[in-house]
Design a protein around this motif. Structure first.
Motif, short mmCIF file in Angstrom:
data_model
loop_
_atom_site.label_atom_id
_atom_site.label_comp_id
_atom_site.label_asym_id
_atom_site.label_seq_id
_atom_site.Cartn_x
_atom_site.Cartn_y
_atom_site.Cartn_z
N ARG A 67 44.52 35.30 42.77
CA ARG A 67 44.62 36.70 42.39
C ARG A 67 43.26 37.30 42.05
NH1 ARG A 67 47.22 38.16 37.89
NH2 ARG A 67 46.84 36.20 36.78
N PHE A 68 42.39 36.51 41.43
CA PHE A 68 41.06 36.97 41.03
C PHE A 68 40.01 36.37 41.95
CE2 PHE A 68 41.92 37.71 36.19
CZ PHE A 68 43.03 38.47 36.51
N THR A 69 38.96 37.13 42.21
CA THR A 69 37.84 36.64 43.00
C THR A 69 36.54 37.00 42.30
OG1 THR A 69 39.08 36.94 45.06
CG2 THR A 69 36.69 36.66 45.24
N ILE A 70 35.70 35.99 42.07
CA ILE A 70 34.40 36.23 41.47
C ILE A 70 33.34 36.19 42.56
CG2 ILE A 70 33.97 33.78 40.93
CD1 ILE A 70 32.62 34.79 38.31
N SER A 71 32.37 37.09 42.43
CA SER A 71 31.27 37.12 43.39
C SER A 71 30.01 37.59 42.68
CB SER A 71 31.60 38.04 44.57
OG SER A 71 31.82 39.37 44.11
N SER A 72 28.87 37.38 43.34
CA SER A 72 27.62 37.78 42.71
C SER A 72 26.69 38.42 43.73
CB SER A 72 26.94 36.58 42.06
OG SER A 72 26.63 35.60 43.03
N ASP A 73 25.83 39.28 43.23
CA ASP A 73 24.77 39.90 44.03
C ASP A 73 23.47 39.61 43.29
OD1 ASP A 73 22.89 41.54 45.22
OD2 ASP A 73 24.31 43.18 45.54
N ASN A 74 22.77 38.58 43.74
CA ASN A 74 21.57 38.16 43.02
C ASN A 74 20.47 39.21 43.05
OD1 ASN A 74 22.85 35.80 42.41
ND2 ASN A 74 21.85 34.59 43.99
N ALA A 75 20.40 39.97 44.13
CA ALA A 75 19.39 41.02 44.23
C ALA A 75 19.56 42.06 43.13
CB ALA A 75 19.44 41.67 45.60
N LYS A 76 20.80 42.25 42.71
CA LYS A 76 21.11 43.23 41.66
C LYS A 76 21.35 42.57 40.31
CE LYS A 76 23.24 46.58 44.81
NZ LYS A 76 24.47 47.35 45.12
N ASN A 77 21.25 41.24 40.25
CA ASN A 77 21.57 40.53 39.01
C ASN A 77 22.93 40.95 38.47
OD1 ASN A 77 19.61 38.63 38.58
ND2 ASN A 77 18.64 39.68 36.86
N THR A 78 23.90 41.02 39.34
CA THR A 78 25.23 41.52 38.97
C THR A 78 26.30 40.55 39.45
OG1 THR A 78 24.48 43.81 39.06
CG2 THR A 78 26.84 43.44 39.18
N VAL A 79 27.30 40.36 38.60
CA VAL A 79 28.45 39.55 38.98
C VAL A 79 29.69 40.43 38.88
CG1 VAL A 79 28.83 38.67 36.63
CG2 VAL A 79 29.66 37.37 38.58
N TYR A 80 30.64 40.18 39.77
CA TYR A 80 31.85 40.98 39.86
C TYR A 80 33.09 40.10 39.68
CZ TYR A 80 28.48 44.02 42.19
OH TYR A 80 27.37 44.77 42.50
N LEU A 81 34.14 40.70 39.19
CA LEU A 81 35.44 40.03 39.13
C LEU A 81 36.48 40.99 39.70
CD1 LEU A 81 36.89 37.43 38.22
CD2 LEU A 81 37.51 38.65 36.12
N GLN A 82 36.91 40.69 40.91
CA GLN A 82 37.97 41.48 41.53
C GLN A 82 39.30 40.90 41.08
OE1 GLN A 82 37.83 44.26 43.61
NE2 GLN A 82 40.05 44.28 43.34
N MET A 83 40.11 41.73 40.45
CA MET A 83 41.39 41.28 39.89
C MET A 83 42.52 42.00 40.61
SD MET A 83 40.44 41.13 35.83
CE MET A 83 40.28 42.91 35.69
N ASN A 84 43.32 41.25 41.33
CA ASN A 84 44.46 41.81 42.06
C ASN A 84 45.77 41.27 41.48
OD1 ASN A 84 42.64 43.08 43.85
ND2 ASN A 84 42.61 41.28 45.19
N SER A 85 46.85 41.92 41.84
CA SER A 85 48.20 41.49 41.38
C SER A 85 48.20 41.25 39.88
CB SER A 85 48.62 40.22 42.13
OG SER A 85 48.63 40.45 43.53
N LEU A 86 47.67 42.19 39.15
CA LEU A 86 47.54 42.02 37.70
C LEU A 86 48.90 41.96 37.02
CD1 LEU A 86 44.45 44.29 37.18
CD2 LEU A 86 44.64 41.93 36.38
N LYS A 87 48.94 41.15 35.96
CA LYS A 87 50.17 40.94 35.19
C LYS A 87 49.93 41.35 33.74
CE LYS A 87 51.17 36.82 37.97
NZ LYS A 87 51.46 35.37 37.92
N PRO A 88 50.97 41.68 33.01
CA PRO A 88 50.78 42.04 31.60
C PRO A 88 50.06 40.96 30.82
CG PRO A 88 52.97 42.69 32.32
CD PRO A 88 52.37 41.92 33.46
N GLU A 89 50.26 39.70 31.18
CA GLU A 89 49.59 38.61 30.45
C GLU A 89 48.10 38.52 30.75
OE1 GLU A 89 52.36 38.39 32.33
OE2 GLU A 89 52.39 36.51 33.49
N ASP A 90 47.61 39.32 31.69
CA ASP A 90 46.17 39.40 31.92
C ASP A 90 45.49 40.37 30.95
OD1 ASP A 90 46.91 39.32 35.41
OD2 ASP A 90 46.11 37.67 34.20
#
Length: 122
Positions: A67-90
């Motif tokens: 459901r979640f995907t982590i990725s990074s862009d080193n050129a921007k010193n940025t990390v992302y967390l794409q969260m799909n199919s979110l549930k109340p317990e998230d």
């Protein structure tokens, strides 16, 4: 001064999606892993996902795999967390983290962000 600044939190309905971003500054993060933890009131902060400086491998807690995907862009010193199919317990405050071994138990975290609230509710 090292800073990790999160953005992208908010309110979303169950089944919806959000993307969190964490912009890092103040030093080079080469060689460090970056990732995300989350915490709800009254509970310990828990590991969610991590990515190494090279972008691979990635690590996830079991309940977010697929459901979640982590990725990074080193050129921007940025990390992302794409969260799909979110549930109340998230629902939690999500914290960006950086350190040599943040996916281990106990995690080795050198830097924390200030946190961003994610609420999953109808």
């Amino acid at each position: 001064q090292v800073q990790l600044v999160e953005s992208g939190g908010g309110l979303v309905q169950p089944g919806g999606s959000l993307r969190l971003s964490c912009a890092a500054s103040g030093r080079t993060f080469r060689g460090l892993a970056m990732g995300w933890f989350r915490q709800v009131p009254g509970k310990e902060r828990e590991f969610v996902a991590a990515v190494t400086w090279t972008g691979s491998p990635t690590y996830y807690r079991g309940s977010v795999k697929g459901r979640f995907t982590i990725s990074s862009d080193n050129a921007k010193n940025t990390v992302y967390l794409q969260m799909n199919s979110l549930k109340p317990e998230d629902t939690a405050v999500y914290y960006c983290a950086s350190g040599p071994n943040i996916a281990r138990t106990p995690p080795q975290v050198d830097y924390w962000g200030q946190g961003t609230q994610v609420t999953v509710s109808s």
